[in-house]
Design a protein around this motif. Structure first.
Motif, PDB file in Angstrom:
ATOM      1  N   THR A  47       0.817  -1.230  -0.162  1.00  0.00           N
ATOM      2  CA  THR A  47      -0.182  -0.018  -0.108  1.00  0.00           C
ATOM      3  C   THR A  47       0.927   1.319   0.111  1.00  0.00           C
ATOM      4  N   ASP A  49       0.831   5.345   0.118  1.00  0.00           N
ATOM      5  CA  ASP A  49      -0.275   6.676   0.355  1.00  0.00           C
ATOM      6  C   ASP A  49      -1.609   6.197   0.728  1.00  0.00           C
ATOM      7  N   GLY A  50      -1.863   4.974   1.313  1.00  0.00           N
ATOM      8  CA  GLY A  50      -3.244   4.774   1.419  1.00  0.00           C
ATOM      9  C   GLY A  50      -4.024   3.713   0.361  1.00  0.00           C
ATOM     10  N   ILE A  93      14.307   2.039   9.201  1.00  0.00           N
ATOM     11  CA  ILE A  93      13.647   1.211  10.082  1.00  0.00           C
ATOM     12  C   ILE A  93      12.829  -0.074   9.491  1.00  0.00           C
ATOM     13  N   HIS A  97      13.875  -4.039   9.749  1.00  0.00           N
ATOM     14  CA  HIS A  97      12.631  -4.899  10.352  1.00  0.00           C
ATOM     15  C   HIS A  97      12.878  -6.321   9.875  1.00  0.00           C
ATOM     16  N   SER A 106       3.418  -6.811   9.169  1.00  0.00           N
ATOM     17  CA  SER A 106       3.608  -5.752   8.246  1.00  0.00           C
ATOM     18  C   SER A 106       4.857  -5.199   8.606  1.00  0.00           C
ATOM     19  N   VAL A 108       6.269  -1.256   7.675  1.00  0.00           N
ATOM     20  CA  VAL A 108       6.140   0.093   7.263  1.00  0.00           C
ATOM     21  C   VAL A 108       7.277   0.964   7.312  1.00  0.00           C
ATOM     22  N   CYS A 109       7.142   1.747   5.973  1.00  0.00           N
ATOM     23  CA  CYS A 109       8.244   2.709   5.732  1.00  0.00           C
ATOM     24  C   CYS A 109       7.441   4.126   5.999  1.00  0.00           C
ATOM     25  N   LEU A 110       7.620   4.739   7.111  1.00  0.00           N
ATOM     26  CA  LEU A 110       6.761   5.782   7.597  1.00  0.00           C
ATOM     27  C   LEU A 110       7.066   7.100   6.519  1.00  0.00           C
ATOM     28  N   LYS A 113       5.444   6.602   3.196  1.00  0.00           N
ATOM     29  CA  LYS A 113       4.249   6.076   3.327  1.00  0.00           C
ATOM     30  C   LYS A 113       3.834   4.907   2.534  1.00  0.00           C
ATOM     31  N   LEU A 114       4.583   3.932   2.950  1.00  0.00           N
ATOM     32  CA  LEU A 114       4.565   2.600   2.283  1.00  0.00           C
ATOM     33  C   LEU A 114       4.404   1.584   3.410  1.00  0.00           C
ATOM     34  N   VAL A 115       3.404   0.723   3.164  1.00  0.00           N
ATOM     35  CA  VAL A 115       3.013  -0.604   4.132  1.00  0.00           C
ATOM     36  C   VAL A 115       2.968  -1.728   3.238  1.00  0.00           C
ATOM     37  N   THR A 117       2.200  -5.479   3.689  1.00  0.00           N
ATOM     38  CA  THR A 117       1.212  -6.520   4.792  1.00  0.00           C
ATOM     39  C   THR A 117       1.107  -7.900   4.221  1.00  0.00           C
TER      40      THR A 117
ATOM     41  N   PRO B  44      13.579   0.288  16.967  1.00  0.00           N
ATOM     42  CA  PRO B  44      14.113   1.668  16.274  1.00  0.00           C
ATOM     43  C   PRO B  44      13.332   2.763  16.770  1.00  0.00           C
ATOM     44  N   ILE B 135      -1.262   9.412   8.625  1.00  0.00           N
ATOM     45  CA  ILE B 135      -0.422   9.825   7.372  1.00  0.00           C
ATOM     46  C   ILE B 135      -0.273   8.591   6.471  1.00  0.00           C
ATOM     47  N   LEU B 136      -0.293   7.265   6.911  1.00  0.00           N
ATOM     48  CA  LEU B 136      -0.288   6.129   6.024  1.00  0.00           C
ATOM     49  C   LEU B 136      -1.785   5.942   5.556  1.00  0.00           C
ATOM     50  N   LYS B 137      -2.612   6.465   6.028  1.00  0.00           N
ATOM     51  CA  LYS B 137      -3.873   5.805   5.851  1.00  0.00           C
ATOM     52  C   LYS B 137      -4.017   4.393   6.023  1.00  0.00           C
ATOM     53  N   ASN B 138      -3.562   3.846   6.942  1.00  0.00           N
ATOM     54  CA  ASN B 138      -3.670   2.515   7.220  1.00  0.00           C
ATOM     55  C   ASN B 138      -3.274   2.458   8.697  1.00  0.00           C
ATOM     56  N   ILE B 143       0.045  -2.388  15.182  1.00  0.00           N
ATOM     57  CA  ILE B 143       0.801  -3.655  15.727  1.00  0.00           C
ATOM     58  C   ILE B 143       1.801  -3.273  16.724  1.00  0.00           C
TER      59      ILE B 143
END
Lengths: 131, 173
Positions: A47, A49-50, A93, A97, A106, A108-110, A113-115, A117, B44, B135-138, B143
């Protein structure tokens, strides 16, 4: 000074109760979330940016480069596990992981904006209902 | 630090500005020291929150409004100097939510600085988690909630302990 009365040692008992409640919450949430992780997923949902960016099957060793306005990441799938091979984000980070494989886990790359899962395909949901 | 409430010269607007400026400067030094010394933790991004010492101790000696102004100045300045726009947003979310919770906790009169600090630490992390989700809309970052509660409580306990030492040392100043 009324505010200084709040420093009273007698209040220490209440503080320890708060500590106990917080630790209990952390422990309960930890086990509640862990129990779901026992099932291996079979695809990975990416995902950005949502919005859904890609879906990749876990049984196929490959990698995916994601270049967006926020930055670049490379996700690699090896032996049913997913990890972030490289990223140009400042904190790294996501790269540090651990590998993920179980459903619900999952990475997350804050800053980007990348998730990423791990999910299970629809068939397994149907199986669960039929049981 | 009772001289802060007792000294009439510090009750003037100029006096309050001077005290606030001094505390913002001290908080910035704490932020700077913390950015220099990364604490080796398995998770981290976990921080001790040294700058929260100012907030915490300020709760007992300053008005809530003055503490709020100090927090906002500290976060904006630290963000411009050591961070970026994203770190400012995260710090504001964490700092303001934890201030709100700590003010309520103090108002109840049931907790000492240790308990107030632990709640502040936990809600600081929860505030940042909420912003991360927005921000992530997720909801994936949820977790990390158990770890964030644990780390917030530990960091809050340590800061509360130090703040207690500061408060008792200054009580009879």
């Amino acid at each position: 000074m009324t505010s200084l009365q709040s420093l009273n040692m007698k209040l220490l008992k209440n503080d320890l109760i708060i500590l106990f409640i917080l630790l209990a919450c952390a422990g309960l949430l930890f086990f509640a979330m862990r129990s779901k992780d026992s099932v291996d997923g079979n695809y990975v949902l990416i995902t950005l940016d949502g919005k859904e960016y890609a879906r990749l099957p876990l049984d196929n060793d490959t990698y995916l480069d994601i270049n967006s306005e926020f930055g670049s990441n490379r996700i690699r799938i090896t032996a049913g596990e997913v990890f972030m091979e490289s990223a140009d984000c400042p904190d790294k980070i996501c790269v540090h992981h651990k590998n993920i494989h179980a459903q619900g886990e999952s990475i997350v790359c804050l800053p980007h904006k990348l998730v990423v899962t791990i999910c299970s395909q629809k068939e397994s949901d149907i199986d669960a209902i039929s049981q | 630090m009772q001289f802060l409430n007792k000294n009439p010269r510090l009750q003037t607007p100029a006096g309050r500005v001077a005290v606030s400026g001094m505390l913002v400067a001290l908080a910035l030094i704490f932020s700077y020291i913390e950015s220099l010394v990364p604490i080796a933790l398995p998770i981290p991004g976990a921080k001790l929150g040294l700058a929260n010492l100012i907030t915490l101790t300020g709760l007992f000696f300053l008005s809530p409004m003055q503490v709020l102004i100090i927090i906002i100045c500290r976060i904006l300045l630290a963000g411009f100097m050591f961070g970026n726009f994203a770190t400012i947003i995260y710090s504001l979310a964490g700092g303001l939510l934890s201030l709100l919770v700590m003010l309520i906790a103090k108002k109840t009169g049931l907790l000492s600085v240790l308990g107030i600090s632990m709640l502040g630490g936990v809600f600081h992390n929860i505030g940042q988690l909420i912003i991360a989700c927005l921000i992530l809309k997720n909801t994936a970052p949820v977790i990390y909630l158990p770890y964030l509660i644990l780390i917030g409580a530990i960091a809050g306990f340590l800061m509360g302990f130090i703040s207690r030492l500061i408060c008792t040392a200054f009580k009879n100043f």
